[in-house]
Scaffold this active site. Structure first.
Site, PDB file in Angstrom:
ATOM      1  N   HIS A 179       0.746  -1.219   0.077  1.00 44.60           N
ATOM      2  CA  HIS A 179       0.156   0.154   0.018  1.00 44.60           C
ATOM      3  C   HIS A 179       0.985   1.234   0.020  1.00 44.60           C
ATOM      4  CE1 HIS A 179      -3.463   2.341   1.197  1.00 44.60           C
ATOM      5  NE2 HIS A 179      -2.404   3.340   1.901  1.00 44.60           N
ATOM      6  N   GLU A 180       2.038   0.890   0.969  1.00 49.06           N
ATOM      7  CA  GLU A 180       2.851   2.482   0.920  1.00 49.06           C
ATOM      8  C   GLU A 180       3.817   2.541  -0.383  1.00 49.06           C
ATOM      9  OE1 GLU A 180       2.282   4.627   3.147  1.00 49.06           O
ATOM     10  OE2 GLU A 180       0.760   3.367   4.159  1.00 49.06           O
ATOM     11  N   HIS A 214       1.879   4.665  -2.786  1.00 49.29           N
ATOM     12  CA  HIS A 214       2.189   5.820  -2.747  1.00 49.29           C
ATOM     13  C   HIS A 214       3.436   6.447  -2.864  1.00 49.29           C
ATOM     14  CE1 HIS A 214      -1.593   6.379  -0.668  1.00 49.29           C
ATOM     15  NE2 HIS A 214      -1.302   5.956   0.432  1.00 49.29           N
TER      16      HIS A 214
END
Length: 459
Positions: free
Chosen positions: A24-25, A28
């Site tokens: 998920h990170e 980003h």
């Protein structure tokens, strides 16, 4: 051995949660770096740093509390404008006093962000990016979870197959038990039949467990045509209909007369239809008294996205009513009230289910692996939906802020007003803290409930 398998299942899910958070990170991180934003940290967990290394501008590492992850980006908070002063700039203002606690919180956040700035960061600030780039960065994390969910669902549906009702007979009822009396009958006494019961049409026609129905009313029946077959049977109440079936490689012909009786209403997908109160709807239809054998059958790749869509719809319904559902879980945890098996659960609950699946002797290895993939897929789909909630500090809150800024600038340009500049999300910190505390409280309630009154998928 069961305890070891339970622990193994829990550990598998712990690793899966960690990888999901990490990816998920990454969702980003990649676009942020691609767009030139300086990212000082990429961390899994919160609190004290346990281990880290630095590569380029970014420190990568793990922290002590494994309850999430984050990346820090330079310029998340735009500086306050020094309004009212001739020739003022957008430089950060460090006030000696404040007009209130909320203003002070915003100023302190800007001050902390300003301390991270280094020479050369002027054009590497997040808030200076075009709106669409900021949205791409903030959506990168949830989209990564969605992609993981799609891959996991694809592995299960195409690789392992989905539980599917087939045209092979699994059980045959010797009589037609009136609706609502099924659970009150003792199957060990005369197969649960009473003299007043009508004979089971399937049993009377000679069907037995293991037979495979090949045609009904002159129309061929495929291996996965159980739902169409059921609909056809329901539509021929009281009519004698030709039927063929295969037993031990030999095809047999017979005729069957579906008995007209009250049965649950089902839709085109074979699912029972309920009313607004959750009560099953019923209808008088043809019934022959037999059950289908369920087998794992590989689905075409075209079925993956619809399956994901179904999960998204279900998770969204839960998230839209999350506070009420969490309150219901809390009520069940602190009372004798039953817990909704379809309600929200925490990562502790997911881990417990994974442990139960791993420890069950009745489930084969392939089914256990498929169940793990399914749990991981469901978890990531839930993370996708949850992170799109339009409230800070969630990704959806940042997206809404960027969209609001875009609309505000468009309106200003339309009416030939001065550019209002970027939206100052530092002013939203009080609400952000309230949302964060609310999330922690709901998480604590779910974790407690998953310990004292866990949801079991096996009843």
């Amino acid at each position: 051995m069961s305890i070891l398998l339970f622990i193994l299942g829990v550990l598998v899910m712990v690793v899966a949660v960690g990888v999901s958070i990490g990816l998920h990170e990454v969702g980003h991180l990649i676009p942020a770096k691609r767009f030139g934003v300086r990212v000082p940290q990429y961390m899994i967990g919160f609190g004290k740093t346990l281990w880290s290394f630095k590569r380029g501008d970014t420190e990568y590492g793990f922290k002590a509390i494994p309850l999430g992850g984050y990346i820090s980006m330079i310029g998340m908070y735009p500086p306050a404008k020094n309004k009212g002063v001739v020739g003022a700039t957008d430089a950060p203002i460090l006030r000696k006093s404040s007009t209130g606690m909320f203003q002070q919180m915003a100023d302190e956040a800007r001050h902390a962000a300003a301390e991270q700035l280094q020479p050369g960061d002027e054009n590497r600030l997040f808030y200076k990016l075009p709106v669409y780039k900021r949205i791409i960065i903030m959506l990168g994390g949830p989209v990564m979870n969605l992609l993981i969910g799609i891959v996991m669902v694809g592995i299960v549906t195409v690789g392992f197959g989905m539980p599917t009702q087939t045209s092979t007979v699994d059980e045959v009822y010797q009589c037609v038990v009136p609706l609502g009396q099924e659970t009150t009958r003792d199957a060990s006494v005369n197969n649960g039949c009473l003299p007043s019961d009508a004979p089971g049409p399937a049993y009377a026609a000679g069907l037995r467990p293991g037979d495979t129905i090949t045609s009904f009313d002159g129309k061929p029946v495929g291996n996965t045509d159980w739902v169409p077959l059921t609909q056809a049977i329901r539509g021929h109440a009281g009519e004698s209909v030709p039927l063929t079936f295969e037993r031990d490689g030999v095809e047999h012909s017979t005729s069957i007369t579906p008995y007209k009786t009250e049965r649950p209403l089902i839709n085109d997908q074979g699912q029972v239809v309920t009313d607004a109160s959750g009560k099953r709807e019923t209808v008088e239809v043809g019934f022959i008294g037999m059950g289908s054998k369920v087998e794992n059958i590989s689905q075409p790749i075209s079925s993956v996205l619809p399956a994901v869509g179904t999960q998204l719809k279900g998770v969204t319904a839960v998230v839209l009513d999350l506070p009420a559902r969490v309150a219901a879980v809390g009520k069940a945890a602190f009372s004798d009230a039953p817990r909704d098996p379809n309600g929200p659960i925490s990562v502790v609950g997911v881990g417990r289910i994974a442990g139960e699946i791993s420890a069950m002797d009745q489930i084969g290895v392939a089914d256990k692996v498929a169940s793990m993939f399914s749990l991981i897929g469901g978890l990531n789909i839930a993370l996708f939906v949850f992170n799109l909630i339009p409230l800070l500090p969630l990704d959806g809150g940042h997206v809404v802020g960027a969209l609001f800024e875009s609309v505000r600038r468009f309106v200003a340009k339309l009416f030939k007003r001065p550019d209002p500049g970027p939206v100052d999300i530092a002013k939203m910190l009080p609400l952000t803290y309230v949302v964060a505390v609310g999330m922690m409280v709901m998480g604590a309630v779910l974790i407690y409930a998953d310990i004292v009154k866990p949801v079991s998928i096996f009843g």
